[in-house]
Design an enzyme around this catalytic site. Structure first.
Site, PDB file in Angstrom:
ATOM      1  N   THR A 187       0.863  -1.185   0.000  1.00 53.59           N
ATOM      2  CA  THR A 187       0.000   0.000   0.000  1.00 53.59           C
ATOM      3  C   THR A 187       0.897   1.231   0.000  1.00 53.59           C
ATOM      4  OG1 THR A 187      -0.023   0.123   2.391  1.00 53.59           O
ATOM      5  CG2 THR A 187      -1.758  -1.188   1.393  1.00 53.59           C
ATOM      6  N   GLU A 332      -5.883  -3.708  -0.691  1.00 52.24           N
ATOM      7  CA  GLU A 332      -6.243  -4.799   0.224  1.00 52.24           C
ATOM      8  C   GLU A 332      -7.371  -5.662  -0.302  1.00 52.24           C
ATOM      9  OE1 GLU A 332      -5.563  -1.705   1.039  1.00 52.24           O
ATOM     10  OE2 GLU A 332      -4.609  -1.542   3.010  1.00 52.24           O
ATOM     11  N   LYS A 440     -14.743  17.918  10.317  1.00 50.48           N
ATOM     12  CA  LYS A 440     -15.711  17.921  11.423  1.00 50.48           C
ATOM     13  C   LYS A 440     -15.996  19.347  11.842  1.00 50.48           C
ATOM     14  CE  LYS A 440     -15.596  13.535  13.730  1.00 50.48           C
ATOM     15  NZ  LYS A 440     -14.607  12.788  14.452  1.00 50.48           N
TER      16      LYS A 440
HETATM   17  P1  ADP Z   1      -3.439   3.611  -1.428  1.00 52.93           P
HETATM   18  O1  ADP Z   1      -3.285   4.384  -2.698  1.00 52.93           O
HETATM   19  O2  ADP Z   1      -3.857   4.423  -0.255  1.00 52.93           O
HETATM   20  O3  ADP Z   1      -2.410   2.583  -1.190  1.00 52.93           O
HETATM   21  P2  ADP Z   1      -5.396   2.159  -2.747  1.00 52.93           P
HETATM   22  O4  ADP Z   1      -4.798   2.490  -4.050  1.00 52.93           O
HETATM   23  O5  ADP Z   1      -5.640   0.772  -2.404  1.00 52.93           O
HETATM   24  O6  ADP Z   1      -4.625   2.696  -1.598  1.00 52.93           O
HETATM   25  O7  ADP Z   1      -6.647   3.052  -2.572  1.00 52.93           O
HETATM   26  C1  ADP Z   1      -7.754   2.693  -1.835  1.00 52.93           C
HETATM   27  C2  ADP Z   1      -8.567   3.892  -1.483  1.00 52.93           C
HETATM   28  O8  ADP Z   1      -8.789   4.711  -2.618  1.00 52.93           O
HETATM   29  C3  ADP Z   1      -9.934   3.556  -1.009  1.00 52.93           C
HETATM   30  O9  ADP Z   1      -9.928   3.171   0.339  1.00 52.93           O
HETATM   31  C4  ADP Z   1     -10.686   4.850  -1.239  1.00 52.93           C
HETATM   32  O10 ADP Z   1     -10.451   5.786  -0.222  1.00 52.93           O
HETATM   33  C5  ADP Z   1     -10.046   5.363  -2.495  1.00 52.93           C
HETATM   34  N1  ADP Z   1     -10.881   5.045  -3.661  1.00 52.93           N
HETATM   35  C6  ADP Z   1     -10.731   4.042  -4.524  1.00 52.93           C
HETATM   36  N2  ADP Z   1     -11.669   4.088  -5.473  1.00 52.93           N
HETATM   37  C7  ADP Z   1     -12.459   5.147  -5.195  1.00 52.93           C
HETATM   38  C8  ADP Z   1     -13.613   5.744  -5.799  1.00 52.93           C
HETATM   39  N3  ADP Z   1     -14.156   5.264  -6.904  1.00 52.93           N
HETATM   40  N4  ADP Z   1     -14.144   6.834  -5.201  1.00 52.93           N
HETATM   41  C9  ADP Z   1     -13.608   7.359  -4.075  1.00 52.93           C
HETATM   42  N5  ADP Z   1     -12.524   6.860  -3.484  1.00 52.93           N
HETATM   43  C10 ADP Z   1     -11.955   5.767  -4.025  1.00 52.93           C
END
Ligand code: ADP
Length: 543
Positions: A187, A332, A440
Site C-alpha cells: 500500500t 487490500e 468535522k
Molecule cells: P493507497 O493508494 O492508499 O495505497 P489504494 O490504491 O488501495 O490505496 O486506494 C484505496 C482507497 O482509494 C480507497 O480506500 C478509497 O479511499 C479510495 N478510492 C478508490 N476508489 C475510489 C472511488 N471510486 N471513489 C472514491 N474513493 C476511491
C-alpha cells in the site's frame, strides 16, 4: 457426503494456458520504452513466459521467492506476471513513483531476490542497487542492443532478451496448492511504513472471474482493453488476468501516459475499453477537447482509485458516448469491491437520474460483502442519510499484512476500509470521505468529496481538494484548494457563489486558495495530507 467433481487448483498459469489454447491468435500490443510498437500473440507470449520461467529457475529463483518488477505496462511485464507466479514464485510489483528510500525499504522487507526493470528506471536502479540487502540479479527488460553503456556500474545486471534466448519453451507449469502466494503489492503508506498485501492464486483467479462478469467490468473476447492503470499498482486492477480469461486483445501504453500518446494508441489499435484514475482522464480529455477529437471505438472506461467527478462522467457520456464505470476498491481488496452498473429500474431514469446513480461508487460484485457501522461498531441501516465506516469481507480481501505488519487488521472478521460511506436501498455505495479526510464542523461531518465534485464542475477548475482548516468556533471548516485550468480566470467569490443552491449552506467552504499544482501521490491521488500540513493554520475569513 462430498461432491464428486475434479479437484483442480485455481492457478494463475491456467489463465495463460487457456488464452494460448483458445485465443492463441489474439494480440498483445505494447508501446515500448525503446520507442517502437511491439506486437505478439497470446501464443507467442505464453511461449516467452515459459522461457522466462525457466530462466528464473536457472538464476536460482525458488518456489516462494520474491521477484520484483519496476516497470510500465508492457508485454515483458505481462510475461513476468505469468512466468513468476506461474512457476510458484511471488511477483512483487514495485511502484517506481515512490521515493528511492521507500523502494529500498520495500525491496528489503519483501526480500526480493531478482528485480526486473524497464530502462526508464536505470537511474533509479543505480541509486538503489548498492543499498538493497537481498537482490542478487537486476534484469534490464530490453534487448542487448538497448542495454545501457554503463551497465557495469551495477554488478549482476542481466539482459531480459538474453535470458530468454538461452532457454527453450519446453516447460510445464507446475501444479500446487491454490492458496500459495502469487503476488505482492505494498500500500502507498500515506501514514507509517508501507504494508504488503500478499495475494494468492486462489484469490486472484476468483477476483478475475468476478471482474470479468457482465455487471462488473464486463471483459469479453470481442474487447480491446487498454489498461492505463499501472501494472505496478494492484495488478492493473486485475485486467492482465481477466484479458487472458476472456481472450481479449490487450494494448499496453508503456511510458506514454500523456493525452496525445494515449489518444493515438486508442485510435490506432481500436481500443474499446480502458481503465484508470481520474487524473489520467483529465489529461486525455483536455487533449481531446483542445484538438476537437472524438473516440471512434472506445465505448467504456473504468474509473476508480479516487472519486470520479460527476462533471467527468457527463463529459464522457454526453460528448463522447463513452460509458463510465465508476468502481471502488483497494490494494487490500485485489482491488475491486464495487462497480456502478445499473439495475433494470435505472434505465427508466432520465439522464440526470442516471448520472446521479453513476456518481456513486456502485454495488458489490459477488464475493464482496459490505456494511457500514457507527463509531461503536453497530451496523447502520441502508437507505438512510447517515454515513458510517465501511467494512468489507470476501475471498480476495486481505486477512493480514505481509509478515504480520501492523497486527490483526480485522474487526470481527471484517476489514475496515478507512472509508466513510452511505449505502442506498439498492445497495449502491457512495464514499463520502476517507475517515482521515473527513471535516468535522461543530461535531457534524462535512463530506469533502461532494465539495470537490462541485468545484470540479466549474469550467475554470482543473483540480480541487477540500481540506479541514482549523476554526476557533467550529473546530474545523472546509477550505478549498484549487488549481485553475491553464489561462482561466476565477475569483474566490465566483467559485463560492457556484456552490449556491447545490449544497446545504453550512457546507459551503469558508475560503478558497489558488495553487499552481496539487500534489499527487504515487498512484495519482491528491495528497491531501500534504495540503493539510500546508494549510492547517490558514486564517479563514471571519475566524
Ligand atoms: P493507497 O493508494 O492508499 O495505497 P489504494 O490504491 O488501495 O490505496 O486506494 C484505496 C482507497 O482509494 C480507497 O480506500 C478509497 O479511499 C479510495 N478510492 C478508490 N476508489 C475510489 C472511488 N471510486 N471513489 C472514491 N474513493 C476511491
Amino acid at each position: 457426503m462430498l461432491g464428486q467433481m475434479m479437484q483442480q487448483p485455481l492457478l494463475i498459469s491456467s489463465l495463460l494456458v487457456h488464452a494460448e489454447r483458445h485465443h492463441g491468435e489474439q494480440e498483445v500490443v505494447s508501446r515500448r520504452v525503446e520507442g517502437d510498437i511491439h506486437r505478439e500473440t497470446y501464443r507467442e507470449m505464453a511461449a516467452r513466459s515459459r522461457r522466462m520461467a525457466k530462466a528464473l529457475g536457472a538464476l536460482g529463483v525458488k518456489f516462494g521467492d520474491r521477484v520484483a518488477t519496476l516497470a510500465w505496462n508492457g508485454h515483458r511485464h505481462m510475461e513476468l506476471y505469468y512466468a513468476v507466479s506461474g512457476s510458484g514464485a511471488v511477483l512483487h510489483t514495485l511502484n517506481p513513483r515512490l521515493h528511492p528510500d521507500q523502494i529500498v525499504y520495500i525491496a528489503d522487507h519483501a526480500e526480493d531476490q531478482v528485480l526486473c526493470f524497464d530502462m526508464t528506471f536505470w537511474p533509479l536502479i543505480q541509486a538503489v542497487a548498492g543499498r538493497t540487502k537481498t537482490v542478487k540479479h537486476w534484469v534490464a527488460m530490453t534487448a542487448r542492443a538497448h542495454m545501457p553503456a554503463d551497465a557495469a556500474k551495477v554488478p549482476g545486471v542481466l539482459c531480459y532478451e538474453d535470458l530468454l534466448e538461452a532457454q527453450d519453451d519446453a516447460f510445464a507449469w507446475p501444479s500446487f496448492d491454490e492458496n500459495t502466494a502469487s503476488s505482492l503489492c505494498y500500500t502507498s503508506g500515506t501514514t507509517g511504513n508501507p504494508k504488503g498485501v500478499l495475494y494468492s492464486h486462489r484469490s486472484t483467479v476468483l477476483h478475475t472471474f468476478a471482474i470479468a462478469l457482465p455487471d462488473s467490468l464486463s471483459v469479453s473476447a470481442t474487447d480491446c482493453i487498454l489498461p492505463v492503470v499501472p501494472m505496478f499498482h494492484v495488478n492493473a486492477w486485475g485486467l492482465p488476468y481477466a484479458a487472458c480469461m476472456a481472450g481479449a486483445k490487450l494494448v499496453f501504453p508503456g511510458p506514454g501516459l500523456d493525452g496525445k500518446s494515449l489518444y493515438e494508441l486508442f485510435e490506432a489499435e481500436r481500443v474499446t475499453v480502458s481503465a484508470g484514475v481520474p487524473t489520467v482522464w483529465q489529461a486525455l480529455l483536455a487533449h481531446v477537447e483542445a484538438n476537437g477529437l472524438k473516440f471512434s471505438t472506445m465505448r467504456r472506461t473504468v474509473i476508480g482509485g479516487s472519486a470520479c467527478p460527476p462533471a467527468m462522467l457527463r463529459k464522457f457520456g454526453d460528448e463522447h458516448d463513452v460509458r463510465v464505470l465508476h468502481a471502488w476498491g483497494m490494494t487490500e481488496m485485489s482491488p475491486v469491491g464495487t462497480v456502478g452498473t445499473f439495475k433494470p429500474k435505472h434505465h427508466a431514469l432520465d439522464a440526470e437520474g442516471r448520472y446521479a446513480v453513476m456518481a456513486k461508487q456502485g454495488r458489490a460484485v459477488y464475493g464482496v460483502d459490505m456494511k457500514i457501522v457507527d463509531e461503536r461498531g453497530a451496523e447502520l441501516p441502508w437507505g438512510g442519510e447517515t454515513s458510517g465506516d465501511l467494512l468489507v469481507r470476501g475471498p480476495w480481501i486481505v486477512q493480514q499484512y505481509f509478515k504480520g505488519e501492523g497486527g490483526d487488521p480485522l474487526q470481527d472478521g471484517w476489514f475496515p476500509t478507512g472509508d466513510v460511506a452511505k449505502i442506498d436501498t439498492d445497495g449502491f455505495m457512495q464514499i463520502t470521505d476517507r475517515s482521515k479526510d473527513v471535516i468535522k464542523s461543530g461535531g457534524e461531518w462535512i463530506g469533502s468529496i461532494d465539495l470537490e465534485n462541485i468545484a470540479m464542475a466549474h469550467p475554470a477548475v482543473a483540480m480541487a481538494a477540500c481540506i479541514a482548516a482549523r476554526h476557533p468556533k467550529w473546530d474545523e471548516r472546509p477550505l478549498l484548494v484549487v488549481m485553475k485550468k491553464p489561462g482561466a480566470t476565477l475569483t474566490r467569490e465566483e467559485l463560492l457563489g457556484f456552490f449556491e443552491g447545490k449544497i446545504a449552506k453550512w457546507w459551503t467552504p469558508d475560503d478558497v486558495v489558488f495553487v499552481e499544482a496539487i500534489p499527487l501521490g504515487a498512484t495519482g491521488k491528491m495528497q491531501k495530507n500534504k495540503l493539510r500540513d500546508q494549510f492547517r493554520d490558514h486564517l479563514l475569513p471571519g475566524a
